[in-house]
Design a protein around this motif. Structure first.
Motif, short mmCIF file in Angstrom:
data_model
loop_
_atom_site.label_atom_id
_atom_site.label_comp_id
_atom_site.label_asym_id
_atom_site.label_seq_id
_atom_site.Cartn_x
_atom_site.Cartn_y
_atom_site.Cartn_z
N TYR A 100 -48.18 71.72 -41.58
CA TYR A 100 -48.20 71.42 -40.15
C TYR A 100 -47.19 72.31 -39.45
CZ TYR A 100 -47.71 69.24 -35.67
OH TYR A 100 -47.67 69.05 -34.31
N VAL A 102 -47.11 74.26 -35.65
CA VAL A 102 -47.78 74.63 -34.40
C VAL A 102 -47.32 76.00 -33.94
CG1 VAL A 102 -48.05 74.05 -31.96
CG2 VAL A 102 -48.18 72.25 -33.68
N LEU A 113 -50.23 79.09 -42.83
CA LEU A 113 -51.15 78.07 -42.36
C LEU A 113 -52.50 78.10 -43.08
CD1 LEU A 113 -50.98 77.77 -38.45
CD2 LEU A 113 -50.67 75.97 -40.14
N TYR A 175 -53.16 76.46 -35.78
CA TYR A 175 -53.04 75.20 -36.53
C TYR A 175 -54.36 74.42 -36.46
CZ TYR A 175 -52.10 70.36 -37.60
OH TYR A 175 -52.19 69.09 -38.12
N TYR A 176 -54.94 74.34 -35.26
CA TYR A 176 -56.23 73.67 -35.10
C TYR A 176 -57.27 74.33 -36.00
CZ TYR A 176 -54.66 71.35 -30.73
OH TYR A 176 -54.00 70.59 -29.79
N SER A 178 -56.80 75.98 -38.73
CA SER A 178 -56.55 75.69 -40.15
C SER A 178 -57.12 74.33 -40.53
CB SER A 178 -55.05 75.74 -40.46
OG SER A 178 -54.36 74.61 -39.97
N LYS A 179 -57.01 73.35 -39.64
CA LYS A 179 -57.55 72.02 -39.93
C LYS A 179 -59.08 72.06 -39.97
CE LYS A 179 -55.35 69.01 -40.57
NZ LYS A 179 -54.63 68.59 -41.80
#
Length: 365
Positions: A100, A102, A113, A175-176, A178-179
């Motif tokens: 995590y 950002v 990430l 980050y988004y 990566s999710k």
């Protein structure tokens, strides 16, 4: 503050004790998952990068039932095969571990990430493929894999489990991204089993998770937000950022329920409701009316956040795609299919502050 604030669901009560592997147990969410599993009578194989570091795991070892039913294993998302040993003898896997970050430098996005998130998911599920006892995997994903910019489908769009983030890329909201990519990898590997899969996949998609930490070393987005507010860093101006929100104990309950519920399938948005940053400050001030804390008086203008945001940990792509907007979610699937009930997130905010004061993560304000 009680770890048992969310009562066990009937399906959890009726399921006999078994052995469950939980990844990333030193994290905010995973710690609560471990606490709930132990409380339900299960044996937990917990993984982390450094189980020998007492200061990072002592709060887990102090949990009721831990001395008898918690075993810690060393494992790393980037180390292929390192999850083989902790998965041995387990019926279920709850895969929470994921980076995590950002604010990440462009030249470090892949290493810090994307590779740990995507290849890490592949590594963990590779171990699942080699472990015949595993029947079900519950994956912690995020609403970040569902949306990127709250207005990308229009200002009033309500997100459901059918949506996938169309905005994020390797360089925009990484980050988004990566999710999203990690979850897509999980579904790819699940579907590769064919029409008669040996193990089942269920995905939990929370947004911003708020609630009491289990230790002084607990890290989490909500912990940082509450520190900003109670120390006055959000005064007099705060970013006008809206977010889905959910109590961490609800997130833990959703994972444990999805693990055993016979009807659990697919993705589940795990959000109580959407709130603005200023709403968190308002809730804290109402709970502590005699405090010296000053809630934000107004919203920081977007142009100012473009200038000062990066130095405060708010990247410019977050300013572009989050400030002045609030996402809306349809959370009925988890309620309809698993009988799930949400705790008002205001309770999570109040309990977070109370526990952070007790742990001296924040000083009286």
């Amino acid at each position: 503050m009680s770890l048992s604030k969310v009562a066990a669901y009937p399906e959890e009560k009726s399921h006999g004790p078994t052995t469950v592997c939980v990844t990333g147990v030193t994290g905010f969410v995973a710690g609560h998952v471990v606490a709930r599993l132990l409380e339900l009578g299960h044996t937990v194989h917990g993984t982390c990068r450094s189980p020998e570091r007492t200061e990072t795991v002592e709060h887990l070892q102090a949990l009721p039932g831990a001395s008898e039913r918690l075993k810690l294993f060393k494992a790393d998302l980037t180390d292929e095969g390192s999850y083989d040993e902790p998965l041995k003898g387990c019926t279920y896997l709850i895969h929470v571990a994921s980076p995590y970050i950002v604010a990440v430098k462009p030249n470090e996005i892949r290493a810090k990430l994307l590779d740990p998130a995507i290849n890490g998911t592949a590594n963990v599920l590779g171990s699942v493929a080699r472990t015949p006892s595993i029947q079900r995997v519950v994956l912690t994903s995020s609403c970040a894999s569902i949306y990127g910019n709250p207005h990308e489908y229009g200002k009033d769009h309500v997100y459901t489990e059918e949506n996938w983030n169309p905005t994020a890329t390797e360089t925009v909201l990484p980050y988004y991204y990566s999710k999203k990519m990690a979850e897509e990898k999980a579904w790819e590997l699940f579907k590769a089993q064919g029409d008669n899969p040996r193990w089942k996949l269920v995905v939990i998609n929370p947004a911003v998770i708020i609630g009491p930490p289990l230790s002084k070393r607990t890290d989490g987005e909500s912990i940082g937000i509450i520190k900003q507010i109670t120390t006055g860093k959000a005064y007099p101006l705060a970013p006008a950022m809206g977010m889905g929100s959910v109590d961490v104990r609800d997130v833990a309950a959703a994972h444990c329920l999805a693990m055993v519920h016979p009807g659990a399938q697919g993705r589940y948005i795990c959000v109580d409701r959407s709130i603005w940053f200023a709403d968190i400050a308002k809730t804290i001030k109402e709970a502590y009316p005699d405090s010296r804390m000053k809630p934000p008086l107004a919203s920081a203008p977007k142009w100012l956040l473009y200038i000062v945001g990066p130095s405060a940990g708010l990247p410019r792509d977050m300013v572009t795609h989050a400030v002045g907007m609030i996402p809306h979610f349809n959370n009925t699937k988890i309620q309809r299919e698993m009988g799930f009930k949400f705790t008002p997130v205001t309770e999570g905010i109040k309990d977070a502050v109370a526990e952070m004061l007790r742990l001296k993560l924040i000083q009286p304000f």
